[in-house]
Each structure stands twice: as C-alpha cells, then as structure tokens.
Motif scaffolding. Structure first.
Motif, PDB file in Angstrom:
ATOM      1  N   ALA A  51       0.874  -1.099   0.046  1.00 49.93           N
ATOM      2  CA  ALA A  51      -0.003   0.057   0.025  1.00 49.93           C
ATOM      3  C   ALA A  51       0.721   1.098   0.103  1.00 49.93           C
ATOM      4  O   ALA A  51       0.426   2.145  -0.817  1.00 49.93           O
ATOM      5  CB  ALA A  51      -0.959  -0.122   1.190  1.00 49.93           C
ATOM      6  N   ILE A  52       1.976   1.067   0.841  1.00 51.35           N
ATOM      7  CA  ILE A  52       2.624   2.431   1.058  1.00 51.35           C
ATOM      8  C   ILE A  52       3.637   2.697  -0.252  1.00 51.35           C
ATOM      9  O   ILE A  52       3.887   3.672  -0.751  1.00 51.35           O
ATOM     10  CB  ILE A  52       3.599   2.429   2.180  1.00 51.35           C
ATOM     11  N   GLU A  53       3.963   1.651  -0.945  1.00 52.45           N
ATOM     12  CA  GLU A  53       4.622   1.698  -2.319  1.00 52.45           C
ATOM     13  C   GLU A  53       3.853   2.075  -3.314  1.00 52.45           C
ATOM     14  O   GLU A  53       4.471   2.986  -4.045  1.00 52.45           O
ATOM     15  CB  GLU A  53       5.262   0.124  -2.767  1.00 52.45           C
ATOM     16  N   PHE A  54       2.536   1.909  -3.386  1.00 50.34           N
ATOM     17  CA  PHE A  54       1.826   2.363  -4.398  1.00 50.34           C
ATOM     18  C   PHE A  54       1.849   3.836  -3.971  1.00 50.34           C
ATOM     19  O   PHE A  54       1.792   4.614  -5.214  1.00 50.34           O
ATOM     20  CB  PHE A  54       0.254   1.906  -4.177  1.00 50.34           C
ATOM     21  N   SER A  55       1.462   4.473  -3.034  1.00 47.66           N
ATOM     22  CA  SER A  55       1.360   5.787  -2.687  1.00 47.66           C
ATOM     23  C   SER A  55       2.692   6.467  -2.996  1.00 47.66           C
ATOM     24  O   SER A  55       2.635   7.719  -3.648  1.00 47.66           O
ATOM     25  CB  SER A  55       0.854   6.096  -1.250  1.00 47.66           C
ATOM     26  N   GLU A  56       3.908   5.907  -2.873  1.00 44.55           N
ATOM     27  CA  GLU A  56       5.034   6.431  -2.965  1.00 44.55           C
ATOM     28  C   GLU A  56       5.129   6.678  -4.485  1.00 44.55           C
ATOM     29  O   GLU A  56       5.815   7.659  -4.760  1.00 44.55           O
ATOM     30  CB  GLU A  56       6.290   5.579  -2.129  1.00 44.55           C
ATOM     31  N   ARG A  57       4.879   5.670  -5.197  1.00 45.91           N
ATOM     32  CA  ARG A  57       5.249   5.760  -6.716  1.00 45.91           C
ATOM     33  C   ARG A  57       4.109   6.747  -7.472  1.00 45.91           C
ATOM     34  O   ARG A  57       4.509   7.383  -8.269  1.00 45.91           O
ATOM     35  CB  ARG A  57       5.280   4.206  -7.366  1.00 45.91           C
ATOM     36  N   LEU A  58       3.010   6.749  -6.784  1.00 42.97           N
ATOM     37  CA  LEU A  58       1.905   7.669  -7.144  1.00 42.97           C
ATOM     38  C   LEU A  58       2.592   9.131  -7.154  1.00 42.97           C
ATOM     39  O   LEU A  58       2.264   9.950  -8.077  1.00 42.97           O
ATOM     40  CB  LEU A  58       0.585   7.760  -6.413  1.00 42.97           C
TER      41      LEU A  58
END
Length: 358
Positions: A51-58
């Motif tokens: 989940a936090i990887e998704f937001s960081e890449r976003l």
C-alpha cells in the motif's frame, strides 16, 4: 498446546514443531522476540507494505512526469534552465538510495528507514502544497506575471529535494522489508514470496499508471494545488496504514556496516592467494554449530572461487590471531558473493532437498 500434542502424535519431532510455530531466520517481532509464524509476516504484513509503495510511486511519478512543465509554465524558466534543474533533481534522486540503503542496513533497520523517509517525503509534499495554497507563498501575487517570486522558488525546490531524500529511504528498503516477511527455509512461505514480488510489481505499476495519467490530468486541467493535496493525503493515509501493520511485521536487526566483513574476507583471500584449493568445499572453514545463532548461511557456490581462499585452514591458524579475526566473519563470506550475483534459493538445495553448506 493441544495443537503441538497432535503434531507429536503424528510423529513430528519437537524441533520440527518449533520450526512450524516459530520463525528462525534471524528476524524478530516488534517486541524483539522470535516471531510467531501464525501471527506475523507473509500476506498479513505484505499488504501494508504494498500500500505504501503504491502511494510513494503515485507521488513520485505524479511530480516527476510534469516537472518540466511546471518549471516552464509556472516558474517561467526557459527550457534550457528547466532541463538543467530537472537533471540536477533526477541525479540527486538517483544517488540518494545509495545513502539510504547503507543507513538502513547498517544502523536504522529497514522499517525505521522507511518510516523516517516517509515523514521526510510527506514533509516535502506538505511544503509543496503550502507553496500552492498560501497566498504569500504562491508563485505570483498578480493576475499576470512573467516571473515567480523568490520565496515560492525556494519553497518549491526545498520541497522536491526533500522528496528526493524520502525516495532515497524508500527505494532500497521497502521492497527488501517486504521480502523479509517470508521465511526462505519454509517451503510454503518461499512459494508465497514469489507471488509477493508479482503483487509488489502490480502495486508499483498501478502507482505509476495513476501518477502519469490521473495526477497529471488534475495538474493540467484542475490545478496544481489540488493535485498536491491529493498526493499529500494519500501518502499520509498509507503512512498510517504502514505503521498500523507494525505488530504483524518481522524485523531484521541492523548489524553494522556490511562493508566490514566483505572487506575482511577480501583481505583474507588476498593474504592466502598462494595456498592451493582443498579437494572438497567441506574442507573449508565453517562456523561451528555451537556458535551459530538463529538464521541460516547461504550455500557454497562455484562462482568467484577466489573468495574461498579466505576459508582455507592453515596449520598455524589456531595460533594466528589475525587469521582468526577474519574467520569470525566467514559465515558472511557468501553474502559477498551474493552482492555480485543473484542467487536463487533453489540453488541452495541438492536434489534430495537437503541444504549443502560449506
């Protein structure tokens, strides 16, 4: 207790029961104890990390994709200056993971490195949002202007370089921290680990896709401020989600600089370069079982055979304190090889399924 008795009735040995119940791979739970397999790691922990990887890449691709447009249309820089600033920022962003990875492995630990870098990342996004919404920090105080204010430029560049620092902690630590949630010595968890990397890539690609489409659309057709608010809120929510998963994580305790044992093994190999290789790898020095802690050693490999010289036992090694100093770190000698070559877990097992150590 009843479950353990049932296992013993089926013929399982106490040691086998312990391995089914506890995780012996050098990891600890959030209280510093040996992790309980049923309540830590695997998917119950990995979902928080994805989940936090998704937001960081976003956030990253939402900013990086349209950065040169912002510099030319909002800050009114000419194309040459804008390209130069983008290159500077990209260079710093690419370099920071080297520092972040070293600090995570040597001193902070991966969880703490991700958490600290996430707050730095959030600080950068927060400053970026403030520079778009607070009137005194906006790029222009008039309806039409040909040059942005100095305070806005300072705030903008400070924020994007804070994001670079935050990226430096995320990129080398987060994926590895997710991999730490799976025990390579457990066949079922080893299979799930392969699936984890697939879902990790899926989360990363989703963040990238939404960053270069939805976020860029909002920047171009709604406002830069709204886009920054969205990125800040999404990252803040996922940081909370990431921290909430703390009781489910398996942590690796940092053991100091990884360069130290690598260099010691290299020096030992050079000192023994004239010695002949033993007839079989089992004749190389190995840490006694009584000195091994929880965890496992990587198997012997034929690659980079020169490093095996460090493990050749000499007759005077018992009396030679210098060589014994090197031998203390020989349990990690294959990590040096592993830096140079990706080693599949399956390679550590012979055809009969037993692990060959040397």
């Amino acid at each position: 207790m009843e479950h353990e008795l049932e296992n013993m009735k089926r013929g399982d040995q106490p040691g086998e029961i312990d391995k089914k119940k506890w995780v012996y791979d050098s990891s600890v739970d959030y209280r510093g104890r040996i992790p309980l397999r049923a309540s830590t790691g695997v998917w119950k922990a990995s979902l928080f990390i994805i989940a936090i990887e998704f937001s960081e890449r976003l956030s990253y691709f939402g900013i990086a994709t349209n950065l040169i447009t912002y510099l030319t249309k909002v800050l009114h820089q000419d194309l040459k200056e804008a390209v130069r600033n983008v290159n500077y920022w990209s260079g710093v962003t690419t370099t920071m993971p080297l520092i972040g990875g070293f600090l995570a492995d040597s001193y902070l630990g991966r969880f703490r490195a991700v958490l600290i870098s996430s707050f730095i990342y959030l600080m950068g996004l927060g400053l970026l949002t403030m520079s778009e919404l607070i009137p005194s920090l906006k790029h222009c105080n008039m309806d039409k202007c040909t040059k942005s204010t100095k305070i806005h430029e300072s705030m903008f560049f400070l924020s994007i370089y804070l994001i670079s620092v935050g990226t430096g902690g995320h990129r080398p630590s987060l994926e590895s921290f997710g991999a730490d949630q799976f025990d390579d010595d457990h066949s079922e968890e080893r299979k799930k680990k392969m699936s984890y990397f697939n879902w990790w890539s899926f989360g990363l690609c989703c963040g990238l896709l939404f960053g270069v489409t939805v976020v860029v659309y909002v920047q171009d057709y709604v406002s830069w401020g709204v886009a920054d608010i969205v990125l800040t809120v999404v990252l803040a929510i996922t940081i909370v989600i990431f921290y909430v998963g703390r009781p489910f994580y398996r942590f690796r305790v940092p053991e100091g600089s990884p360069m130290t044992p690598m260099l010691q093994v290299l020096v030992a190999a050079i000192m023994k370069r004239n010695l002949p290789y033993p007839s079989h790898p089992t004749q190389l020095y190995e840490v006694p079982k009584t000195e091994k802690t929880q965890g496992r050693l990587l198997c012997h490999t034929p690659k980079h055979k020169f490093l095996d010289k460090a493990a050749i036992i000499e007759d005077d090694d018992v009396m030679n304190s210098v060589n014994l100093c090197f031998y203390v770190f020989l349990a990690k000698r294959y990590s040096y090889k592993n830096v140079q070559r990706k080693l599949a877990i399956a390679d550590c097992y012979e055809k009969d399924g037993t692990e060959f150590m040397a």
